[in-house]
Design a protein around this motif. Structure first.
Motif, PDB file in Angstrom:
ATOM      1  N   ASP A   1      -9.719   2.168  -5.239  1.00 31.36           N
ATOM      2  CA  ASP A   1      -9.059   0.718  -5.157  1.00 31.36           C
ATOM      3  C   ASP A   1      -7.816   0.542  -6.019  1.00 31.36           C
ATOM      4  OD1 ASP A   1      -9.161  -1.819  -4.098  1.00 31.36           O
ATOM      5  OD2 ASP A   1      -9.997  -2.675  -5.820  1.00 31.36           O
ATOM      6  N   CYS A   2      -7.078   1.647  -5.480  1.00 33.05           N
ATOM      7  CA  CYS A   2      -5.638   1.606  -6.059  1.00 33.05           C
ATOM      8  C   CYS A   2      -4.397   1.663  -4.915  1.00 33.05           C
ATOM      9  CB  CYS A   2      -5.357   2.771  -7.079  1.00 33.05           C
ATOM     10  SG  CYS A   2      -6.571   2.620  -8.435  1.00 33.05           S
ATOM     11  N   PRO A   3      -3.456   0.891  -4.991  1.00 34.85           N
ATOM     12  CA  PRO A   3      -2.570   0.829  -3.793  1.00 34.85           C
ATOM     13  C   PRO A   3      -1.816   1.858  -4.337  1.00 34.85           C
ATOM     14  CG  PRO A   3      -2.095  -1.124  -5.192  1.00 34.85           C
ATOM     15  CD  PRO A   3      -3.586  -0.684  -5.667  1.00 34.85           C
ATOM     16  N   ILE A   4      -0.879   2.758  -3.641  1.00 34.35           N
ATOM     17  CA  ILE A   4      -0.256   3.957  -3.828  1.00 34.35           C
ATOM     18  C   ILE A   4       1.338   3.758  -3.442  1.00 34.35           C
ATOM     19  CG2 ILE A   4       0.015   6.203  -3.503  1.00 34.35           C
ATOM     20  CD1 ILE A   4      -3.122   6.196  -2.451  1.00 34.35           C
ATOM     21  N   ALA A   5       2.135   3.980  -4.497  1.00 34.10           N
ATOM     22  CA  ALA A   5       3.479   3.964  -4.256  1.00 34.10           C
ATOM     23  C   ALA A   5       4.096   5.184  -3.617  1.00 34.10           C
ATOM     24  CB  ALA A   5       4.508   3.972  -5.566  1.00 34.10           C
ATOM     25  N   PHE A   6       4.779   5.154  -2.635  1.00 28.50           N
ATOM     26  CA  PHE A   6       5.342   6.211  -1.599  1.00 28.50           C
ATOM     27  C   PHE A   6       6.807   6.366  -1.683  1.00 28.50           C
ATOM     28  CE2 PHE A   6       6.402   7.517   3.034  1.00 28.50           C
ATOM     29  CZ  PHE A   6       6.409   8.643   2.658  1.00 28.50           C
ATOM     30  N   LEU A   7       7.320   7.392  -2.495  1.00 32.72           N
ATOM     31  CA  LEU A   7       8.764   7.864  -2.410  1.00 32.72           C
ATOM     32  C   LEU A   7       9.040   8.600  -1.111  1.00 32.72           C
ATOM     33  CD1 LEU A   7      11.706   7.992  -3.633  1.00 32.72           C
ATOM     34  CD2 LEU A   7      10.629   9.553  -5.004  1.00 32.72           C
ATOM     35  N   ASN A   8      10.059   7.898  -0.351  1.00 35.31           N
ATOM     36  CA  ASN A   8      10.378   8.820   0.672  1.00 35.31           C
ATOM     37  C   ASN A   8      11.942   9.060   0.868  1.00 35.31           C
ATOM     38  OD1 ASN A   8      10.939   9.760   3.678  1.00 35.31           O
ATOM     39  ND2 ASN A   8      11.229   7.563   4.013  1.00 35.31           N
ATOM     40  N   LEU A   9      12.145  10.150   0.283  1.00 34.65           N
ATOM     41  CA  LEU A   9      13.653  10.690   0.024  1.00 34.65           C
ATOM     42  C   LEU A   9      14.432  10.828   1.447  1.00 34.65           C
ATOM     43  CD1 LEU A   9      13.619  12.818  -3.176  1.00 34.65           C
ATOM     44  CD2 LEU A   9      14.161  10.362  -2.924  1.00 34.65           C
TER      45      LEU A   9
END
Length: 209
Positions: A137-145
Motif C-alpha cells: 500500500d505504497c505509492p511509487i515515485a517514477f523517474l522517467n529520464l
C-alpha cells in the motif's frame, strides 16, 4: 492492483478532481521548472502520513496547505541547478534526511533503470518491485529520464504510480500514474525497452507495511 486509497492523492479544486499534486504550486519559477522530484516525494509522504495517523506535521486540506508541504519537502529533496533530481539515489538521500529530521524509521526502497540496455533490469524485475510496493500500500515515485515511444510521458520527470495491471489480450503491463493533475496510463514494457536514458522507481515503507 492498486494502492488502497488513491483518492488520498487527489485534490478537489474549482469543482474538478486533480490527480496528484502540481509542481506549478511552488512559489518561484526555478522551483516550478525543477520541482517534480520533491512534488513526487511529498505525495508519497502525504499518503503514508494519512495512513499512519499523521506522524508528520503536514496537512493536505487545501492547495495552500499542500504548497506548504511542498516547500518543506524541497528543503530536503532538493533538485540541482543543472540536472534537477536525476537519480533514485538523490531522491532517497533527500527523503532519508527528512525522515531523520522527524525521527521516523521509515525506509526508502529504490530500483534504478540504467541507460545501458545490456545492463538494464528486466521487465519481470521491475514488475516484482512495483508489485511489492503496491502490495504494501505504497505509492511509487517514477523517474522517467527519457519517455521512449510512450508519448503520454514527459521526459526528465518524476510522477507517481498508483496502479499496475496486466493486459492479457496484448501481453503487456499497464501502469497508471498521477502527474500534475492528470491520470495517465502507459505500457511499462514499451517504456523499459525504448527509453534512452532510463530512470527508476522509489517507494517508502513505514515498518508497518
Amino acid at each position: 492492483m492498486k494502492i488502497r486509497r488513491p483518492e488520498w492523492l487527489q485534490v478537489e479544486s474549482d469543482n474538478q478532481i486533480l490527480y496528484g499534486y502540481n509542481q506549478g504550486w511552488y512559489t518561484t519559477s526555478f522551483q516550478r521548472t525543477r520541482g517534480c522530484g520533491p512534488t513526487a516525494a511529498a505525495m508519497l509522504l502525504s499518503y503514508l502520513n494519512r495512513r499512519e495517523a499523521e506522524p508528520l506535521p503536514y496537512t493536505f486540506h487545501s492547495i495552500p496547505a499542500i504548497t506548504n508541504v511542498l516547500e518543506n519537502v524541497w528543503n530536503y529533496v532538493t533538485p540541482g541547478w543543472l540536472l534537477g533530481l536525476n537519480s533514485t539515489e538523490k531522491f532517497c538521500k533527500g527523503v532519508e534526511a527528512l525522515l531523520g529530521e522527524f525521527r521516523l524509521s521509515w525506509q526508502c526502497h529504490r530500483l534504478s533503470v540504467t541507460a545501458s540496455r545490456s545492463k538494464r533490469v528486466s521487465l519481470s524485475q521491475v514488475v516484482k518491485f512495483l508489485e511489492d510496493g503496491i502490495t504494501s500500500d505504497c505509492p511509487i515515485a517514477f523517474l522517467n529520464l527519457h519517455r521512449g515511444r510512450e508519448i503520454a510521458l514527459e521526459s526528465w520527470h518524476w510522477i507517481v504510480l498508483v496502479s499496475l495491471s496486466y493486459d492479457a489480450s496484448e501481453s503487456r503491463y499497464m501502469a497508471t500514474c498521477y502527474d500534475g493533475g492528470r491520470s495517465i496510463t502507459f505500457d511499462l514494457g514499451c517504456w523499459l525497452d525504448t527509453t534512452r536514458f532510463g530512470g527508476g522507481f522509489v517507494y517508502i515503507t513505514t515498518g508497518k507495511n
